[in-house]
Design a protein around this motif. Structure first.
Motif, short mmCIF file in Angstrom:
data_model
loop_
_atom_site.label_atom_id
_atom_site.label_comp_id
_atom_site.label_asym_id
_atom_site.label_seq_id
_atom_site.Cartn_x
_atom_site.Cartn_y
_atom_site.Cartn_z
N THR A 168 2.24 -4.69 97.51
CA THR A 168 1.12 -4.68 96.56
C THR A 168 1.51 -5.15 95.16
OG1 THR A 168 1.28 -2.42 95.68
CG2 THR A 168 0.17 -2.70 97.81
N GLY A 169 2.77 -5.57 94.94
CA GLY A 169 3.19 -6.01 93.61
C GLY A 169 2.84 -7.46 93.34
N GLY A 170 2.87 -7.84 92.06
CA GLY A 170 2.55 -9.22 91.70
C GLY A 170 2.96 -9.54 90.28
N SER A 171 2.47 -10.67 89.80
CA SER A 171 2.90 -11.18 88.49
C SER A 171 2.37 -10.35 87.33
CB SER A 171 2.45 -12.64 88.32
OG SER A 171 1.06 -12.76 88.54
N GLU A 172 1.46 -9.40 87.59
CA GLU A 172 0.94 -8.56 86.53
C GLU A 172 1.81 -7.34 86.25
OE1 GLU A 172 -0.68 -6.85 90.33
OE2 GLU A 172 -0.30 -8.85 89.51
N ASP A 173 2.85 -7.12 87.05
CA ASP A 173 3.70 -5.94 86.89
C ASP A 173 4.68 -6.12 85.72
OD1 ASP A 173 2.56 -4.54 89.00
OD2 ASP A 173 3.86 -5.51 90.46
#
Length: 408
Positions: A168-173
């Motif tokens: 569920t991770g991505g570039s917004e983390d």
């Protein structure tokens, strides 16, 4: 990383009020980092089976792991557990490991406090991205987020850092962006791989690759042994992480529920849509998608602990001894110790991707970031020197297929 992606395709194992669970952001998923060389004018996109390993069969990286000149060994500080067959080769490249690990006062005393603090309060660097959507062989799509403007500002042969967040991770983390900023200051091109449905990327089916030579790889907070991680995931305070992560998976699923309507087979769509735990979601949907008999079969077969012995690309693994989501007892220490390409660092504190320590604590980059960059910078330099000595004029370089992991 699927195959031998050491933040496994199931980096699941992630406070008890339902209201608090709804407010709690998904536990930060394990991060894996790859540094590769690619000429942007010649790099091509291909598709490969997901069960191949992108850490195997890299002749350039393999040779750099054993060709460094002998130097005095940096043993590291006693507060850190440092092991691995590549210890003598790689450890000297990591500066300041002779200093003790000092967790930030109060925050660093408890693994849950540190994990939650990092998720809520770590600063979020401002980064502008340019998104590239790639179509996969089965008509799916993944989103690559490149730093906007780098295609014009950086040389075509700049090293490329590939950041692969876990579940569920991505570039917004925040932890992804801190690593990105540090690498970008080195003049590296950076891309974040957003798995299907993550980072606001689409899910278009109910599984990608680029040809480039890897210089090195890093995994952070990897739940190597998934059955062990799953077992601990259902104990005490960890149940809150489990509910929060299951909630995030359900939200992604419900955005694309029509794709699974009347899908048939062994899928249990009702179970997945109403899952209260990650295990229920995996039992209803994930394990069927990948052809496993059960969630237990899925976890047992997907554990990177069984594959660490086969890694042939320089690999740095950093774990925290008190990680509530990636248990220290699941670390394959013997396999890492016996592999001349691997180095493991275990900090006494840190929680799960917290590491609120070092010069930038408490709101800045994690303690690990400088060591990750030092390691990859060393591997890139060694790899570049090796290529200069091995490749003959007018000889085409040999590329290793990087097989993108399948992370749902």
């Amino acid at each position: 990383m699927a195959g031998l992606f050491l933040a496994s395709p199931v980096p699941r194992p992630p406070l008890h009020s339902p209201a608090f669970v709804r407010r709690l952001p998904c536990p930060q998923p394990p991060l894996s980092v790859f540094l590769c060389r690619s000429n942007f004018h010649t790099t091509t996109t291909t598709t490969r089976s997901s069960d191949s390993s992108l850490l195997h069969h890299n002749p350039v990286a393999r040779s750099t792991a054993i060709s460094v000149d002998a130097m005095p060994e940096n043993l590291g500080h006693p507060s850190l557990e440092i092991i691995g067959g590549a210890r003598q080769t790689f450890l000297r490249a990591l500066k300041n490991l002779d200093h003790p690990y000092h967790p930030f006062p109060i925050i660093g005393r408890n693994c849950h406090v540190e994990t939650i603090f990092a998720a809520f309060f770590r600063s979020l660097p401002d980064v502008r991205f340019r998104r590239e959507c790639l179509r996969t062989q089965d008509d799916g799509a993944v989103a690559l987020d490149w730093v906007a403007g780098d295609d014009k500002q950086l040389p075509a042969d700049s090293p490329t850092l590939i950041l692969l967040p876990g579940l569920t991770g991505g570039s917004e983390d925040s932890y992804v962006r801190h690593m990105l900023i540090r690498a970008r200051k080195r003049g590296w091109r950076v891309v974040v791989f957003n798995s299907r449905g993550c980072g606001n990327s689409p899910v278009t089916t109910a599984r990608e690759s680029r040809n480039c030579p890897l210089s090195g790889a890093v995994s952070l907070c990897n739940p190597f042994n998934l059955p062990i991680a799953d077992e601990d995931f259902h104990k005490g305070f960890n149940n809150v992480y489990d509910k929060a992560l299951a909630n995030s998976l359900r939200k992604i699923f419900m955005k694309h529920a029509l794709l699974f309507e009347d899908i048939g087979g062994e899928y249990d769509i009702q179970l997945a849509a109403n899952a209260k735990t990650v295990r229920e979601f995996d039992e209803g949907l994930t394990r069927v998608s990948f052809g496993f008999k059960s969630a237990d079969d899925y976890y047992a077969s997907s554990s990177s602990s069984d594959l660490i012995k086969d890694v042939s690309t320089p690999l740095l693994c950093i774990q925290a001894a008190n990680d509530p989501i990636a248990p220290a007892r699941g670390i394959p220490r013997q396999g890492i110790e016996e592999n001349q390409h691997c180095l493991l660092i275990v900090t006494p504190k840190g929680g799960h991707l917290g590491w609120v320590a070092g010069d930038e604590a408490p709101f800045g980059a994690p303690w690990t970031d400088p060591f990750v960059i030092d390691f990859l910078e060393h591997q890139e330099k060694s790899s570049r020197e090796n290529r200069s000595s091995c490749f003959q004029p007018n000889m085409e370089p040999q590329y290793t297929d990087v097989v993108w992991p399948v992370l749902h």
